[in-house]
Structure formats: structure tokens, C-alpha cells
Design a protein around this motif. Structure first.
Motif, short mmCIF file in Angstrom:
data_model
loop_
_atom_site.label_atom_id
_atom_site.label_comp_id
_atom_site.label_asym_id
_atom_site.label_seq_id
_atom_site.Cartn_x
_atom_site.Cartn_y
_atom_site.Cartn_z
N UNK A 58 0.82 -1.22 0.00
CA UNK A 58 0.00 0.00 0.00
C UNK A 58 0.85 1.26 0.00
N UNK A 59 2.10 1.17 0.50
CA UNK A 59 2.99 2.32 0.48
C UNK A 59 3.36 2.71 -0.94
N UNK A 60 3.33 1.75 -1.85
CA UNK A 60 3.71 2.00 -3.24
C UNK A 60 2.51 2.33 -4.13
N UNK A 61 1.33 2.32 -3.56
CA UNK A 61 0.11 2.56 -4.33
C UNK A 61 -0.14 4.07 -4.45
N UNK A 62 -0.51 4.51 -5.64
CA UNK A 62 -0.88 5.91 -5.85
C UNK A 62 -1.93 5.98 -6.94
N UNK A 63 -3.04 6.68 -6.65
CA UNK A 63 -4.11 6.80 -7.64
C UNK A 63 -4.75 8.18 -7.51
N UNK A 64 -5.32 8.66 -8.61
CA UNK A 64 -6.05 9.93 -8.56
C UNK A 64 -7.37 9.76 -7.83
N UNK A 65 -7.99 8.57 -7.98
CA UNK A 65 -9.29 8.28 -7.37
C UNK A 65 -9.21 6.93 -6.69
N UNK A 66 -9.70 6.87 -5.46
CA UNK A 66 -9.68 5.65 -4.64
C UNK A 66 -11.15 5.33 -4.30
N UNK A 67 -11.67 4.24 -4.88
CA UNK A 67 -13.07 3.89 -4.69
C UNK A 67 -13.19 2.75 -3.69
N UNK A 68 -14.12 2.92 -2.75
CA UNK A 68 -14.48 1.87 -1.78
C UNK A 68 -15.94 1.53 -1.99
N UNK A 69 -16.27 0.26 -2.17
CA UNK A 69 -17.65 -0.12 -2.48
C UNK A 69 -18.52 -0.36 -1.24
N UNK A 70 -17.90 -0.75 -0.12
CA UNK A 70 -18.64 -0.96 1.11
C UNK A 70 -17.68 -1.27 2.25
N UNK A 71 -18.18 -1.26 3.46
CA UNK A 71 -17.34 -1.37 4.65
C UNK A 71 -17.22 -2.81 5.14
N UNK A 72 -16.62 -3.67 4.32
CA UNK A 72 -16.10 -4.96 4.76
C UNK A 72 -14.58 -4.84 4.72
N UNK A 73 -13.90 -5.53 5.63
CA UNK A 73 -12.46 -5.36 5.78
C UNK A 73 -11.67 -5.67 4.52
N UNK A 74 -12.18 -6.57 3.69
CA UNK A 74 -11.46 -6.92 2.46
C UNK A 74 -11.80 -5.98 1.31
N UNK A 75 -12.55 -4.94 1.58
CA UNK A 75 -12.88 -3.92 0.57
C UNK A 75 -12.48 -2.53 1.08
N UNK A 76 -12.91 -2.20 2.28
CA UNK A 76 -12.43 -1.00 2.96
C UNK A 76 -11.42 -1.49 3.98
N UNK A 77 -10.18 -1.61 3.54
CA UNK A 77 -9.12 -2.21 4.34
C UNK A 77 -8.42 -1.14 5.18
N UNK A 78 -8.63 -1.13 6.49
CA UNK A 78 -8.02 -0.08 7.32
C UNK A 78 -6.51 -0.03 7.23
N UNK A 79 -5.86 -1.20 7.16
CA UNK A 79 -4.40 -1.23 7.10
C UNK A 79 -3.89 -0.62 5.80
N UNK A 80 -4.55 -0.92 4.70
CA UNK A 80 -4.15 -0.34 3.42
C UNK A 80 -4.35 1.17 3.42
N UNK A 81 -5.47 1.62 3.95
CA UNK A 81 -5.75 3.06 3.95
C UNK A 81 -4.80 3.80 4.88
N UNK A 82 -4.51 3.25 6.03
CA UNK A 82 -3.57 3.92 6.94
C UNK A 82 -2.19 4.04 6.32
N UNK A 83 -1.78 3.03 5.56
CA UNK A 83 -0.45 3.03 4.95
C UNK A 83 -0.40 3.81 3.64
N UNK A 84 -1.54 4.13 3.07
CA UNK A 84 -1.58 4.83 1.79
C UNK A 84 -0.95 6.22 1.95
N UNK A 85 0.00 6.55 1.09
CA UNK A 85 0.84 7.72 1.29
C UNK A 85 0.36 8.99 0.60
#
Length: 248
Positions: A58-85
Motif C-alpha cells: 500500500x505504500x507503493x500505491x498511488x491513484x487519482x481516485x480511490x473507490x471503496x464499495x462498502x465497509x467490509x475489511x477486504x474492501x475497505x481495508x483499514x491497514x491499506x488506507x492507513x499506509x496509503x501515502x
């Protein structure tokens, strides 16, 4: 990353990230949908531990738009979002309840756009349409599918997690590429139901997801391919490996 050099204007491309995650790019604009790049589900429930490492950090991920479809951990992943730079540079798109979770995780509300079923949004030259999805449990009633259409007219429809119903077939949009869940567990579409949706959408290509990361929540994607063959859509079916590209 593998998509950094991709700069086509006339065409579009996507890369599979595993589970329900995809990275899309067209005309220099990038979109990431539901990246699950941690093992937070497995840490909470060991029976759902990842079967292979995340294909990208997730530290290497970069996008103009970040879409989340719903709040399940494998879709709205807290660890990925916290690490997103790139939180202050990226526009986050989510349905209403998931958007609140993004705020809790530290996303600036000014960077969040709420797009529910039936809503539309134009951002960075991309048209985003919220599509009907039948949420699979009472905690994710705001589950939303999304159709993304780039400036060149190329389009993708991601179903999110969804149960099967007649309205799903009647409300689905046309898109060049369909991304349906196929695992058939915990309320999600079965492989056969996903093919019925494919027939309704009539895409150029169909790329299944939500089958590969967790053994107890998986499916053999060749079952989906079998039903595509039986329905005369063998040439449309693309089963991608992690980080494999589809261009159209």
C-alpha cells in the motif's frame, strides 16, 4: 509499479490486485477500487488468512481516485488506507456509511465524495455512476457497485459484493468490462449467477473477482469460465493473475 509507464489515451487498462481489488488507468488518470493489500481479515479470523502475499505494498500505491464499495475489511481495508501515502492528493469515493469510516481512518472530509446507488459524479475527467447492489448483510446496506467511464468513452462496471436478484439484472448498466464477484459464499453471486449478470451487461470482456485470496471464501474461477463457455461467451472471459493487465 507495473502501471507507471502506461499512458494510452485511446485505450484503457486494468490490473488485478487480488480479492476484489483493481487498478485502472486511462489517459494518465488512475483509479483504484477496493484494494485489499493486508491480512487484516486473517488477523481477525485466522481461518481467512491470505493464501498469498499482497502483490503490491500500500505504500507503493498511488491513484487519482480511490473507490471503496462498502465497509467490509477486504474492501475497505483499514491497514491499506492507513499506509496509503497520498491521502491529500487522492479523491476518495464511497457510499455514505463507508465514507464515515474513511473519516474515522483519517481521510480529510474535503477529499471524500459520497456516491450512493443512483448517484453520479464527474471528477478528473471521469464519470462515476453508483449502481445498485444488494448488500450481503445488515452492516453494509449502503453497498454500491460502480461504473467508471473514462474521457475516451471506455468503461468498467465493478459489482462490489452483491447478492443475486432480478433487480440486479434490470438495474445493471452497459460497460465494456464487467468485474463481477463469483465466490458464491456469504451472500455473493455464484459463478452461474455472475454469468447471468454478464449476459445482461453484455460487456466486451468479463473479469471475475472475489475468489482467490481466502480459501474458505473462494471459488475456482474455471467454474465461472465453464458457465461462460456454456453461454457462448468464452472469448469474453479473462481470468487474471495478480498484477496481470487487461487492455481494451
Amino acid at each position: 509499479m507495473v502501471w507507471q509507464e502506461y499512458e494510452s489515451v485511446e485505450k484503457s487498462a486494468l490490473w488485478f490486485l487480488g480479492q476484489s481489488g483493481f487498478y485502472l488507468k486511462s489517459g494518465g488518470v488512475s483509479v483504484v477500487i477496493d484494494p485489499y493489500l493486508s491480512d487484516c481479515v486473517g488477523e481477525d479470523s485466522p481461518l481467512f488468512t491470505r493464501t498469498y502475499p499482497a502483490p503490491v505494498s500500500p505504500y507503493d500505491l498511488k491513484a487519482d481516485i480511490y473507490i471503496v464499495t462498502h465497509d467490509h475489511l477486504d474492501h475497505l481495508d483499514p491497514a491499506t488506507i492507513r499506509a496509503y501515502s497520498h491521502k491529500e492528493e487522492t479523491i476518495f469515493v464511497a457510499p455514505r456509511h463507508a465514507a464515515k469510516k474513511l473519516e474515522i481512518l483519517g481521510i480529510n472530509p474535503q477529499q471524500i465524495r459520497i456516491v450512493d446507488q443512483g448517484d453520479g459524479l464527474a471528477v478528473s475527467g471521469i464519470d462515476i455512476q453508483g449502481v445498485f447492489a444488494l448488500g450481503t448483510d445488515e452492516g453494509v446496506l449502503d453497498t454500491t457497485g460502480y461504473r467508471i467511464r473514462f474521457e475516451n468513452g471506455k468503461s468498467v462496471y465493478h459489482t462490489s459484493d452483491t447478492s443475486f436478484c432480478d433487480l440486479l439484472l434490470r438495474a445493471c448498466p452497459h460497460a465494456d468490462v464487467l468485474l463481477p464477484c463469483i465466490n458464491g459464499k456469504f451472500g455473493n453471486l455464484t459463478a452461474e449467477q455472475a454469468v447471468l449478470l454478464t449476459q445482461a451487461v453484455n460487456p466486451q470482456y468479463v473479469v471475475p473477482h472475489h475468489y482467490d485470496v481466502m480459501e474458505l471464501n473462494g471459488e475456482n474461477p474455471n467454474v465461472f469460465r465453464y458457465f461462460c463457455v456454456q453461454s457462448g461467451m468464452e472469448e469474453r472471459c479473462r481470468i487474471l493473475k495478480p498484477l496481470e493487465m487487461l487492455e481494451w
